[in-house]
Design a protein around this motif. Structure first.
Motif, mmCIF file in Angstrom:
data_model
loop_
_atom_site.group_PDB
_atom_site.id
_atom_site.type_symbol
_atom_site.label_atom_id
_atom_site.label_comp_id
_atom_site.label_asym_id
_atom_site.label_seq_id
_atom_site.Cartn_x
_atom_site.Cartn_y
_atom_site.Cartn_z
ATOM 1 N N GLN A 128 99.284 32.599 57.251
ATOM 2 C CA GLN A 128 99.327 31.149 57.477
ATOM 3 C C GLN A 128 98.288 30.733 58.517
ATOM 4 N N LEU A 129 98.170 31.558 59.554
ATOM 5 C CA LEU A 129 97.217 31.268 60.629
ATOM 6 C C LEU A 129 95.784 31.231 60.095
ATOM 7 N N ILE A 130 95.457 32.260 59.334
ATOM 8 C CA ILE A 130 94.087 32.344 58.821
ATOM 9 C C ILE A 130 93.823 31.217 57.838
ATOM 10 N N LEU A 131 94.787 30.949 56.965
ATOM 11 C CA LEU A 131 94.575 29.872 55.985
ATOM 12 C C LEU A 131 94.434 28.517 56.674
ATOM 13 N N SER A 132 95.045 28.373 57.850
ATOM 14 C CA SER A 132 94.904 27.099 58.539
ATOM 15 C C SER A 132 93.503 26.949 59.144
ATOM 16 N N ARG A 133 92.856 28.099 59.410
ATOM 17 C CA ARG A 133 91.516 28.029 59.998
ATOM 18 C C ARG A 133 90.414 28.083 58.947
ATOM 19 N N LEU A 134 90.723 28.706 57.806
ATOM 20 C CA LEU A 134 89.687 28.931 56.792
ATOM 21 C C LEU A 134 88.985 27.651 56.332
ATOM 22 N N PRO A 135 89.715 26.567 56.033
ATOM 23 C CA PRO A 135 89.016 25.376 55.523
ATOM 24 C C PRO A 135 87.925 24.872 56.463
ATOM 25 N N ALA A 136 88.171 24.933 57.762
ATOM 26 C CA ALA A 136 87.175 24.442 58.711
ATOM 27 C C ALA A 136 85.876 25.224 58.567
ATOM 28 N N THR A 137 86.007 26.560 58.538
ATOM 29 C CA THR A 137 84.813 27.380 58.387
ATOM 30 C C THR A 137 84.199 27.168 57.014
ATOM 31 N N LEU A 138 85.061 27.128 56.006
ATOM 32 C CA LEU A 138 84.569 27.018 54.634
ATOM 33 C C LEU A 138 83.702 25.770 54.451
ATOM 34 N N GLU A 139 84.198 24.638 54.902
ATOM 35 C CA GLU A 139 83.422 23.408 54.668
ATOM 36 C C GLU A 139 82.140 23.403 55.483
ATOM 37 N N LEU A 140 82.216 23.910 56.711
ATOM 38 C CA LEU A 140 81.019 23.950 57.549
ATOM 39 C C LEU A 140 79.953 24.848 56.934
ATOM 40 N N VAL A 141 80.374 26.033 56.501
ATOM 41 C CA VAL A 141 79.417 27.005 55.974
ATOM 42 C C VAL A 141 78.845 26.554 54.636
ATOM 43 N N LEU A 194 77.826 17.543 61.415
ATOM 44 C CA LEU A 194 76.372 17.542 61.227
ATOM 45 C C LEU A 194 75.652 18.534 62.142
ATOM 46 N N LEU A 195 75.897 18.456 63.446
ATOM 47 C CA LEU A 195 75.165 19.327 64.365
ATOM 48 C C LEU A 195 75.450 20.816 64.124
ATOM 49 N N PRO A 196 76.718 21.233 64.061
ATOM 50 C CA PRO A 196 76.932 22.661 63.798
ATOM 51 C C PRO A 196 76.362 23.097 62.452
ATOM 52 N N ALA A 197 76.424 22.214 61.459
ATOM 53 C CA ALA A 197 75.879 22.580 60.148
ATOM 54 C C ALA A 197 74.371 22.781 60.241
ATOM 55 N N GLU A 255 74.017 35.308 52.216
ATOM 56 C CA GLU A 255 74.082 34.415 53.372
ATOM 57 C C GLU A 255 75.406 33.673 53.417
ATOM 58 N N LEU A 256 75.882 33.286 52.243
ATOM 59 C CA LEU A 256 77.164 32.594 52.197
ATOM 60 C C LEU A 256 78.256 33.498 52.766
ATOM 61 N N GLY A 257 78.263 34.747 52.329
ATOM 62 C CA GLY A 257 79.274 35.684 52.799
ATOM 63 C C GLY A 257 79.157 35.935 54.291
ATOM 64 N N SER A 258 77.945 36.260 54.729
ATOM 65 C CA SER A 258 77.820 36.642 56.131
ATOM 66 C C SER A 258 78.034 35.433 57.040
ATOM 67 N N THR A 259 77.695 34.250 56.584
ATOM 68 C CA THR A 259 77.928 33.085 57.435
ATOM 69 C C THR A 259 79.411 32.753 57.523
ATOM 70 N N LEU A 260 80.106 32.890 56.378
ATOM 71 C CA LEU A 260 81.551 32.660 56.406
ATOM 72 C C LEU A 260 82.206 33.624 57.391
ATOM 73 N N ALA A 261 81.736 34.859 57.375
ATOM 74 C CA ALA A 261 82.370 35.879 58.206
ATOM 75 C C ALA A 261 81.949 35.756 59.660
ATOM 76 N N PHE A 262 80.711 35.404 59.889
ATOM 77 C CA PHE A 262 80.189 35.494 61.255
ATOM 78 C C PHE A 262 79.540 34.208 61.737
ATOM 79 N N TRP A 282 84.198 24.555 67.209
ATOM 80 C CA TRP A 282 84.643 24.287 65.841
ATOM 81 C C TRP A 282 85.821 25.212 65.550
ATOM 82 N N PRO A 283 87.008 24.665 65.290
ATOM 83 C CA PRO A 283 88.192 25.522 65.203
ATOM 84 C C PRO A 283 88.253 26.316 63.901
ATOM 85 N N GLY A 284 87.294 27.179 63.683
ATOM 86 C CA GLY A 284 87.244 27.936 62.433
ATOM 87 C C GLY A 284 87.627 29.382 62.642
ATOM 88 N N LEU A 285 87.294 30.199 61.640
ATOM 89 C CA LEU A 285 87.656 31.613 61.671
ATOM 90 C C LEU A 285 86.939 32.373 62.774
#
Lengths: 323, 325
Positions: free
Chosen positions: A88-101, A189-192, A253-260, A270-273
């Motif tokens: 649940q914790l990870i799924l709550s953070r995943l969308p933030a990272t997902l949309e940014l990445v 915008l800026l973090p992206a 790049e998509l994978g490594s950015t999502l992860a790192f 940014w409250p992401g993963l």
């Protein structure tokens, strides 16, 4: 094609299995969570009780099988720190990272590929040289520094954009997204941009190198001899021919950015993963670390699978070999 | 005499290089009549391919046409805008290249490539483009064209690929087709087939053709007239029979004598001594002089073009004994 899919699913399962062993043993070696979990002045009884409660008194292989069995049911246990189920914790953070990445990587590709193709097509033009010069900058300047400069410039001095956080979110499919609101987009915008610059530079260089190479081939000469316009030559012929390396890098790049995306997420709070994993590592929150690493493995397996499917779509020569 | 279809005069295409200016084409003139087949012969690096590309403005940068004219349809193609040239390419003057493996796009289906070539000049529906593609593929001898249309280049053999390339060149029934060594990359048996079919197509459609080749044997079987190129110039030109029976220029003679079929079995193969000269550093006089058995001090000066009975040659010491022309 079906055989290919089945074969890849089989491989994916083996990869996930191997990763689960590696991750579990690796994290086990990192340190004893008990020291973090209970105060040093607890009695020996309480200590033993807690160890038994978390199953840490069991031999490693038994702990692993318990973990693996639960993982198959989507249960990664409870976070030591947040006291909530890890999934649940990870799924709550995943969308933030997902949309940014996604915003950053897709944006970098949509911008970088045309720019790179132009730079390769008109490699002598001043604009092409400027593009290439800027791409070197995007490659070589560290992203934490760019992040700070972006905040200094646009948030502190000009005050145009917020310096951190997700801003207002709106709900879609029961998940909160920033990109659905103007305020959220302004926050994103800026973090992206920060995340995208390196990828933009890479896409530009790849597209340029490919375009320059392809433009000299007889395929292009023949297309021109048939009277095709330069635009058609570029879009229908060149883009298709350079697509395979572009798709490869896009996937990686998509994978490594999502992860790192850690650095950027930290700078822009940014409250992401990325922030979650850094916090978990410092507090030795084992279940979160394990679940996170498994998620990363799963992401890469999935992305590679889709990249392979894209290859088959893009290059007919690969279809027969795989079928 | 009627107006020729294509008239090239004094064409010069130069490439600036680090070592100096490479004069790939250095003053080439010829004419091409309606339905005529002209063989353009020479060794690698003689400028024959660049001549072909120059005609339709497809010279790779930094090379460019520095002088001369290409008259076609009442216009000079040299100096025409890119857009105007594009409208001529493929529609009026088409081109086929050496290696069909390299010319067709490996990731696009034949149908797509043919449709793009049609749409380059006409607005047609997908169905109409398909119908036309099938028709042209059948014409160049592709069996079951309907089912082969959606295949990709790697699913064809070398000879079939070249037929597809020829079909693409024929889509708009061009007046002229420039064939740049279209059979060189193919097996000998396929070469003969393609050669025969090209000849039949030219006769049937009434196209003129410029057949560029290093191979005198294929040229002799397809061309009406022959232009022999050496170091960016045409050194000898004339009707194919006359030139091959009694070559005037020592270079043409050398080429003929080095044909393996002309050698008596058991004897050593003949060859022209030396190599083609560097295009950045051509001698002032006759470029062939350093390799020529008949060269003397006279050859330090560029020979002017002599002409007689439909034939021209550029040599101070032309062969005249066997004057069967």
């Amino acid at each position: 094609m079906l055989g290919f899919v089945i074969q890849r699913l089989w491989q994916a399962m083996i990869v996930i299995l191997a990763m689960s062993v590696l991750v579990f043993c690796g994290v086990f070696a990192v340190g004893n969570p008990i020291d973090v979990l209970i105060s040093p002045d607890a009695t020996q009884d309480i200590r033993a009780q807690v160890i038994a409660q978390y199953g840490l008194d069991q031999p490693l292989w038994r702990q692993y099988f318990t973990f693996f069995g639960r993982m198959l049911q989507g249960d990664f246990g409870e976070s030591f720190v947040y006291n909530m189920p890890v999934t649940q914790l990870i799924l709550s953070r995943l969308p933030a990272t997902l949309e940014l990445v996604l915003f950053a990587v897709v944006g970098a590709s949509l911008l970088g590929i045309p720019l790179g193709m132009y730079a390769g097509y008109r490699h002598d033009a001043p604009a092409a040289k400027i593009i290439m010069g800027l791409s070197i900058l995007g490659f070589s300047v560290p992203s934490f520094w760019i992040g700070l400069v972006l905040i200094m410039t646009f948030a502190v001095q000009l005050g145009w954009l917020p310096a951190g956080g997700r801003g207002t979110t709106a709900s879609l499919f029961g998940i909160e997204w920033s990109f659905l609101t103007i305020d959220g987009l302004r926050h994103m915008l800026l973090p992206a941009i920060n995340l995208a610059l390196f990828k933009l530079a890479m896409m530009i260089r790849l597209a340029r190198a490919g375009t320059r190479e392809i433009m000299l081939t007889d395929t292009i000469r023949f297309a021109r001899a048939a009277g095709l316009s330069e635009g058609t030559v570029l879009v229908r012929h060149v883009l298709r021919l350079i697509a395979i390396p572009l798709v490869t890098i896009f996937g990686l790049e998509l994978g490594s950015t999502l992860a790192f995306a850690v650095v950027t997420e930290t700078i822009f709070s940014w409250p992401g993963l990325g922030k979650l994993i850094i916090d978990s590592i410092t507090s030795l929150d084992r279940p979160v670390m394990v679940a996170y690493l498994m998620l990363v493995a799963l992401l890469f397996v999935m992305i590679n699978f889709f990249v392979d499917l894209a290859y088959a779509l893009l290059d007919p020569r690969l279809r027969r070999a795989r079928a | 005499m009627t107006q020729p279809l294509l008239e090239v005069s004094g064409l010069k295409t130069h490439f600036p290089t680090a070592a100096g200016i490479a004069r790939a084409v250095d003053g080439v003139s010829f004419t091409l009549g309606r339905g005529e087949v002209l063989g353009l012969v020479g060794e690698s690096g003689s400028g024959k391919s660049v001549t072909g590309f120059s005609l339709i403005g497809l010279v790779d940068a930094p090379g460019r046409i520095v002088e001369g004219s290409v008259h076609y349809g009442g216009r000079d193609l040299v100096g025409l805008s890119t857009a105007a040239l594009r409208r001529i390419r493929g529609k009026e003057i088409a081109m086929v290249f050496q290696d069909p493996m390299m010319t067709l796009n490996p990731v696009l289906s034949i149908a797509t490539q043919m449709r793009l070539a049609i749409e380059a000049h006409e607005r047609v529906s997908k169905a109409a483009a398909r119908a036309r593609s099938v028709e042209v593929l059948a014409r160049v001898g592709i069996p079951a064209p309907e089912s082969r249309l959606d295949a990709y280049p790697h699913q064809f053999s070398g000879g079939m690929r070249q037929r597809v390339a020829i079909a693409i060149a024929l889509l708009h029934r061009p007046k002229i087709i420039i064939a740049d060594e279209p059979t060189t990359a193919l097996d000998v048996s396929i070469q003969a087939q393609i050669l025969a079919e090209m000849k039949a197509l030219v006769d049937e459609i009434g196209m003129a053709m410029i057949w560029i080749s290093h191979d005198l044997a294929t040229v002799s079987s397809i061309a009406d007239r022959i232009d022999v190129m050496y170091a960016g110039r045409i050194v000898e030109a004339g009707p194919v029979g006359a030139v091959l029976r009694s070559p005037r220029h020592p270079y043409t003679q050398g080429l003929l004598e080095s044909l393996p079929s002309r050698t008596v079995p058991g004897e050593e193969l003949r060859q022209i001594p030396g190599t083609t000269p560097s295009l950045t550093n051509l001698p002032n006089g006759c470029a062939f002089a350093p390799r020529c058995p008949r060269a003397d001090t006279k050859c330090q000066v560029m020979p002017v073009e002599s002409a007689a009975a439909e034939r021209t040659w550029r040599c101070h010491h032309p062969e005249t004994q066997r004057s069967a022309a």
